[in-house]
Scaffold this motif. Structure first.
Motif, PDB file in Angstrom:
ATOM      1  N   THR A  50      17.767  36.017  53.063  1.00  0.00           N
ATOM      2  CA  THR A  50      19.141  35.556  52.830  1.00  0.00           C
ATOM      3  C   THR A  50      19.178  34.042  52.677  1.00  0.00           C
ATOM      4  N   GLU A  51      18.427  33.346  53.522  1.00  0.00           N
ATOM      5  CA  GLU A  51      18.391  31.881  53.442  1.00  0.00           C
ATOM      6  C   GLU A  51      17.851  31.418  52.093  1.00  0.00           C
ATOM      7  N   TYR A  60      20.313  22.633  53.138  1.00  0.00           N
ATOM      8  CA  TYR A  60      19.607  22.707  54.414  1.00  0.00           C
ATOM      9  C   TYR A  60      20.541  22.307  55.553  1.00  0.00           C
ATOM     10  N   GLY A  61      20.443  22.994  56.669  1.00  0.00           N
ATOM     11  CA  GLY A  61      21.247  22.615  57.821  1.00  0.00           C
ATOM     12  C   GLY A  61      21.788  23.805  58.585  1.00  0.00           C
ATOM     13  N   ILE A  62      22.338  23.518  59.747  1.00  0.00           N
ATOM     14  CA  ILE A  62      22.787  24.549  60.676  1.00  0.00           C
ATOM     15  C   ILE A  62      23.897  25.403  60.088  1.00  0.00           C
ATOM     16  N   THR A 124      15.834  12.049  55.072  1.00  0.00           N
ATOM     17  CA  THR A 124      15.765  13.379  55.668  1.00  0.00           C
ATOM     18  C   THR A 124      16.706  14.345  54.972  1.00  0.00           C
ATOM     19  N   LYS A 125      16.376  15.622  55.039  1.00  0.00           N
ATOM     20  CA  LYS A 125      17.247  16.659  54.501  1.00  0.00           C
ATOM     21  C   LYS A 125      18.200  17.144  55.584  1.00  0.00           C
ATOM     22  N   GLY A 126      19.252  17.855  55.145  1.00  0.00           N
ATOM     23  CA  GLY A 126      20.133  18.471  56.123  1.00  0.00           C
ATOM     24  C   GLY A 126      21.598  18.214  55.844  1.00  0.00           C
ATOM     25  N   ILE A 149      20.497  10.776  53.569  1.00  0.00           N
ATOM     26  CA  ILE A 149      20.540  12.208  53.845  1.00  0.00           C
ATOM     27  C   ILE A 149      20.415  12.907  52.494  1.00  0.00           C
ATOM     28  N   MET A 150      19.290  13.550  52.245  1.00  0.00           N
ATOM     29  CA  MET A 150      18.948  14.061  50.926  1.00  0.00           C
ATOM     30  C   MET A 150      19.271  15.552  50.829  1.00  0.00           C
TER      31      MET A 150
END
Length: 230
Positions: A50-51, A60-62, A124-126, A149-150
């Motif tokens: 699913t991701e 990307y991220g919570i 960083t990603k997220g 933040i990429m």
């Protein structure tokens, strides 16, 4: 030549502070919620599928992970999952967003040693809001000239960063734990990259093949970079 390095960029998650173990803990708890329908390994694979399907939508991220958990729960239960299970997934997300920031060993000492000699950057990603929160909680923000933040970490993303920084690849060093995101794209630009291994990695970030490049610096920990630059 390493003596030409003027800008050093750092990945954040699992390079400056602990991150992936928290996600793995949340995933294990999520798989327990699906025990009525799937064994843990199968539930984990369903979530990963699913991701990957939604990565181009959520990034990307919570928050994206939690949406994927809800979608996976709904799919594998054929829509029969009770509302309290979805509420528990939301609670997992809120717990992740409120985790304390645990700096990795040697981080602050290394930044202290480098920030007067080099221009330091976070790359960083997220999720923007979450990464800004973590940086603020870390207490490290004053060491950095720029925070990026990429949305992704591919060659084009690094090209944009270098252009924004007005930095030549020959003057740029990227430090991070992911070979796929922090090392390979940077080496493709003929910049410098330092790999700092972390004991666990999200499987989407795994890269099993050995990397050989004259601009690659293999490190045991973040503090090792100091002796490679002297």
């Amino acid at each position: 030549m390493r003596t030409h390095i003027k800008t050093i960029a750092f990945d954040a998650d699992d390079t400056l502070w602990v991150n992936e173990p928290y996600f793995q803990e949340a995933e294990n708890r999520f798989c327990e919620l699906l025990a009525a329908w799937l064994p843990p390994e199968a539930a984990s694979q369903e979530l990963f599928n699913t991701e990957m399907k939604n990565l181009h939508l959520y990034g990307y991220g919570i928050k994206g992970v939690i949406l994927c958990m809800i979608e996976t729960l709904t799919r594998v239960s054929n829509g029969t999952a009770q509302l309290h299970l979805i509420n528990q997934v939301l609670e997992l997300g809120q717990e992740l967003l409120n985790k304390p920031i645990e700096l990795l060993q040697g981080v602050e000492e290394t930044l202290e040693a480098l920030h007067r000699k080099y221009r330091l950057v976070i790359a960083t990603k997220g999720d923007l809001l979450d990464q800004e929160r973590k940086l603020t909680k870390s207490g490290l923000q004053d060491y950095f000239h720029h925070i990026e933040i990429m949305s992704n970490k591919q060659v084009t993303n690094y090209q944009k960063l270098l252009k924004h920084l007005d930095c030549s690849p020959a003057n740029f060093l990227m430090l991070g734990n992911s070979v796929k995101s922090d090392i390979l794209p940077v080496l493709a630009l003929e910049a410098f990259a330092g790999h700092i291994p972390f004991h666990t990695t999200w499987k989407h970030e795994l890269h099993e093949e050995k990397v050989e490049h004259p601009n690659l610096i293999s490190l045991n920990n973040i503090a090792d970079i100091i002796k490679h630059l002297d």
